[in-house]
Each structure stands twice: as C-alpha cells, then as structure tokens.
Design a protein around this motif. Structure first.
Motif, PDB file in Angstrom:
ATOM      1  N   SER A 162       5.442  19.215  -6.438  1.00  0.00           N
ATOM      2  CA  SER A 162       4.026  18.913  -6.207  1.00  0.00           C
ATOM      3  C   SER A 162       3.769  17.417  -6.276  1.00  0.00           C
ATOM      4  N   MET A 163       4.340  16.755  -7.284  1.00  0.00           N
ATOM      5  CA  MET A 163       4.132  15.326  -7.455  1.00  0.00           C
ATOM      6  C   MET A 163       4.719  14.533  -6.285  1.00  0.00           C
ATOM      7  N   MET A 164       5.889  14.973  -5.780  1.00  0.00           N
ATOM      8  CA  MET A 164       6.467  14.292  -4.628  1.00  0.00           C
ATOM      9  C   MET A 164       5.524  14.336  -3.434  1.00  0.00           C
ATOM     10  N   LEU A 165       4.988  15.519  -3.154  1.00  0.00           N
ATOM     11  CA  LEU A 165       4.095  15.670  -2.009  1.00  0.00           C
ATOM     12  C   LEU A 165       2.789  14.907  -2.209  1.00  0.00           C
ATOM     13  N   VAL A 166       2.225  14.986  -3.406  1.00  0.00           N
ATOM     14  CA  VAL A 166       0.937  14.336  -3.684  1.00  0.00           C
ATOM     15  C   VAL A 166       1.059  12.821  -3.549  1.00  0.00           C
ATOM     16  N   PHE A 167       2.034  12.229  -4.210  1.00  0.00           N
ATOM     17  CA  PHE A 167       2.158  10.767  -4.186  1.00  0.00           C
ATOM     18  C   PHE A 167       2.623  10.266  -2.825  1.00  0.00           C
ATOM     19  N   TYR A 168       3.440  11.047  -2.121  1.00  0.00           N
ATOM     20  CA  TYR A 168       3.821  10.659  -0.769  1.00  0.00           C
ATOM     21  C   TYR A 168       2.602  10.685   0.152  1.00  0.00           C
ATOM     22  N   GLY A 169       1.780  11.717  -0.004  1.00  0.00           N
ATOM     23  CA  GLY A 169       0.551  11.774   0.774  1.00  0.00           C
ATOM     24  C   GLY A 169      -0.373  10.605   0.487  1.00  0.00           C
ATOM     25  N   LEU A 170      -0.516  10.258  -0.801  1.00  0.00           N
ATOM     26  CA  LEU A 170      -1.352   9.115  -1.169  1.00  0.00           C
ATOM     27  C   LEU A 170      -0.794   7.811  -0.581  1.00  0.00           C
ATOM     28  N   ALA A 171       0.535   7.684  -0.540  1.00  0.00           N
ATOM     29  CA  ALA A 171       1.144   6.485   0.039  1.00  0.00           C
ATOM     30  C   ALA A 171       0.835   6.375   1.528  1.00  0.00           C
TER      31      ALA A 171
ATOM     32  N   ALA B  13       0.823  -1.204   0.000  1.00  0.00           N
ATOM     33  CA  ALA B  13       0.000   0.000   0.000  1.00  0.00           C
ATOM     34  C   ALA B  13       0.859   1.257   0.000  1.00  0.00           C
ATOM     35  N   PHE B  14       2.001   1.205   0.674  1.00  0.00           N
ATOM     36  CA  PHE B  14       2.877   2.377   0.753  1.00  0.00           C
ATOM     37  C   PHE B  14       3.761   2.523  -0.478  1.00  0.00           C
ATOM     38  N   CYS B  15       4.333   1.412  -0.942  1.00  0.00           N
ATOM     39  CA  CYS B  15       5.356   1.488  -1.990  1.00  0.00           C
ATOM     40  C   CYS B  15       4.776   1.726  -3.387  1.00  0.00           C
ATOM     41  N   VAL B  16       3.598   1.195  -3.673  1.00  0.00           N
ATOM     42  CA  VAL B  16       3.056   1.340  -5.033  1.00  0.00           C
ATOM     43  C   VAL B  16       2.862   2.807  -5.413  1.00  0.00           C
ATOM     44  N   PRO B  17       2.114   3.613  -4.641  1.00  0.00           N
ATOM     45  CA  PRO B  17       1.998   5.024  -5.024  1.00  0.00           C
ATOM     46  C   PRO B  17       3.311   5.784  -4.923  1.00  0.00           C
ATOM     47  N   LEU B  18       4.179   5.403  -3.965  1.00  0.00           N
ATOM     48  CA  LEU B  18       5.448   6.102  -3.811  1.00  0.00           C
ATOM     49  C   LEU B  18       6.358   5.862  -5.011  1.00  0.00           C
ATOM     50  N   PHE B  19       6.471   4.608  -5.447  1.00  0.00           N
ATOM     51  CA  PHE B  19       7.308   4.296  -6.602  1.00  0.00           C
ATOM     52  C   PHE B  19       6.723   4.872  -7.886  1.00  0.00           C
TER      53      PHE B  19
ATOM     54  N   HIS C  50      -0.009   3.239  12.322  1.00  0.00           N
ATOM     55  CA  HIS C  50      -0.525   4.316  13.163  1.00  0.00           C
ATOM     56  C   HIS C  50      -1.596   5.102  12.413  1.00  0.00           C
ATOM     57  N   PRO C  51      -2.809   5.221  12.982  1.00  0.00           N
ATOM     58  CA  PRO C  51      -3.888   5.920  12.269  1.00  0.00           C
ATOM     59  C   PRO C  51      -3.587   7.385  11.993  1.00  0.00           C
ATOM     60  N   ALA C  52      -2.735   8.017  12.815  1.00  0.00           N
ATOM     61  CA  ALA C  52      -2.404   9.431  12.599  1.00  0.00           C
ATOM     62  C   ALA C  52      -1.622   9.642  11.316  1.00  0.00           C
ATOM     63  N   LEU C  53      -1.037   8.579  10.759  1.00  0.00           N
ATOM     64  CA  LEU C  53      -0.354   8.703   9.476  1.00  0.00           C
ATOM     65  C   LEU C  53      -1.324   9.147   8.382  1.00  0.00           C
ATOM     66  N   GLY C  54      -2.589   8.793   8.542  1.00  0.00           N
ATOM     67  CA  GLY C  54      -3.582   9.234   7.572  1.00  0.00           C
ATOM     68  C   GLY C  54      -3.724  10.746   7.566  1.00  0.00           C
ATOM     69  N   LEU C  55      -3.732  11.356   8.770  1.00  0.00           N
ATOM     70  CA  LEU C  55      -3.802  12.815   8.852  1.00  0.00           C
ATOM     71  C   LEU C  55      -2.571  13.460   8.230  1.00  0.00           C
ATOM     72  N   LEU C  56      -1.399  12.877   8.491  1.00  0.00           N
ATOM     73  CA  LEU C  56      -0.176  13.376   7.866  1.00  0.00           C
ATOM     74  C   LEU C  56      -0.265  13.257   6.353  1.00  0.00           C
ATOM     75  N   GLY C  57      -0.818  12.129   5.880  1.00  0.00           N
ATOM     76  CA  GLY C  57      -0.967  11.932   4.443  1.00  0.00           C
ATOM     77  C   GLY C  57      -1.879  12.957   3.798  1.00  0.00           C
ATOM     78  N   TYR C  58      -2.995  13.253   4.448  1.00  0.00           N
ATOM     79  CA  TYR C  58      -3.917  14.259   3.902  1.00  0.00           C
ATOM     80  C   TYR C  58      -3.272  15.643   3.891  1.00  0.00           C
ATOM     81  N   ALA C  59      -2.477  15.950   4.923  1.00  0.00           N
ATOM     82  CA  ALA C  59      -1.782  17.238   4.954  1.00  0.00           C
ATOM     83  C   ALA C  59      -0.780  17.339   3.804  1.00  0.00           C
ATOM     84  N   GLU C  60      -0.039  16.249   3.549  1.00  0.00           N
ATOM     85  CA  GLU C  60       0.915  16.229   2.434  1.00  0.00           C
ATOM     86  C   GLU C  60       0.180  16.384   1.107  1.00  0.00           C
ATOM     87  N   LEU C  61      -0.950  15.708   0.971  1.00  0.00           N
ATOM     88  CA  LEU C  61      -1.733  15.771  -0.261  1.00  0.00           C
ATOM     89  C   LEU C  61      -2.236  17.190  -0.524  1.00  0.00           C
TER      90      LEU C  61
END
Length: 207
Positions: A139-148, A113-119, A157-168
């Motif tokens: 922009s693409m780095m932040l967007v795809f990292y957030g999606l990962a 789940a993490f590596c596919v969008p990141l790669f 950790h569920p808080a990673l989702g909040l971090l992901g949305y912030a990155e997105l």
C-alpha cells in the motif's frame, strides 16, 4: 515598452518549448518495459507464495523460509530499477529526436518533486520490513509512488497526474484488504504502466 513586450514573448516561447520537450522526452517504451517487468515480478512472487517453494534449482529452504522479506525487498529494488529504466529510456529518446534534455531549473524541480515523496516512501517501507511489519508495504509503495507522480506531473506529461491519482486510489484501497496485496501491486506497477506506455507510444506516433 516594446522591448519589454518582446522579452515577455521570448520567455513565453521558451516556456512553451520547455513544456513540449518534457512531453516528448517521456518514453512510452520505457514505461511499457517497466510495466512488463513488474508483471513478471508479480508472477514470480505469486509462484513463491503459492507454489511448492522449488522455483529455483538446488536447496531453496532459505528462500522459502524468508519469502516475505525477499518479496518485499525485491519489490523495492524493482521500483528503483523501473524508475531508472524510464529515466534512461527518456534520455535515449530525447537524443534520438534531437530534443534538448538538460538539467535546467525546470528539470531540477521535476526531480525534486518526484524523488522526495518516492524516497520518503521507500525509507518508510524499508523501516516496516526491518521491523517485521509487512502488511502495509504494498500500500505504501503505491501511495507514495502516486504522490510522486502527482507532484511532478506539472513539469512533464500532464497525463502522469491521472496515473498518479490511479496509483494513489489503488494504494488506499489496498490498505483495507489483507489478502490481495500482490494483486493491487501488480495492477498498479504492472497493468497501469503497460496501458500508459501504450498510450504514450500511440500519442507519439500520431504527433
């Protein structure tokens, strides 16, 4: 019927233990270190773009002439290094606290789940660099990292989702700016990681 209920209870207990292990294995120190490295890299990149071109001793003409390509490729390398730092520090933390850190089915799903969008994002950014299109790479780095992070937070950790949305959100906002790419990048990979790292450290000490 009783045996069936007992088996179900054991599975529920095992599931809760696995979720607890994932939470405890996330290293706040590793996340914090990754954020600090990103901030240092942003400072170096800012010096490269806005300085005199002499941040290194000796002949820096090649560096100065290719500063954009070097900065973007360096950012891609740094993202990989930060990811490895967090991963290896989490393994170290798990072993120090005697928490099982095994590559079971849940861990494999987390990594996929993490590596596919990141790669996918990394390959897209590399293609943009090779074709000379640098404007949307941050922009693409932040967007795809957030999606990962959003994709994998269900397994850790569920808080990673909040971090992901912030990155997105940062990445999408960066798409509409032309002169503040480095600032968005520094906030996303630097400041947010530092804050999240401190949060995990405080959470770990309180538990």
């Amino acid at each position: 019927m009783d045996n069936h209920d007992a088996i179900k209870d054991l599975r529920d207990i095992r599931s809760m233990m696995e979720r607890s292990s994932r939470f405890q294995a996330v290293s706040g120190g590793g996340v914090l270190a990754a954020g600090i490295m990103a901030l240092v890299a942003a400072w170096v990149a800012n010096t490269l773009f806005n300085g005199s071109g002499s941040i290194l001793y000796g002949d820096t003409s090649y560096l100065w002439a290719h500063k954009t390509q070097i900065a973007v490729l360096g950012s891609l390398v740094l993202v990989v290094v930060c990811g490895l730092t967090i991963f290896l520090s989490s393994i170290w933390m798990a072993r120090r606290k005697n928490i099982p850190f095994v590559f079971d089915a849940t861990m494999r799903r987390l990594l996929v789940a993490f590596c596919v969008p990141l790669f996918a994002g990394g390959i897209l950014c590399l293609a943009l660099v090779l074709q000379g299109h640098y404007g949307l790479t941050s922009s693409m780095m932040l967007v795809f990292y957030g999606l990962a992070l959003i994709a994998c937070h269900h397994f850790t950790h569920p808080a990673l989702g909040l971090l992901g949305y912030a990155e997105l959100v940062l990445g999408l906002a960066d798409c509409f700016t032309a002169t503040h790419a480095l600032l968005f990048w520094a906030v996303g990979f630097g400041v947010l990681h530092v804050l999240f790292g401190f949060y995990l450290i405080i959470k770990s000490h309180r538990s």
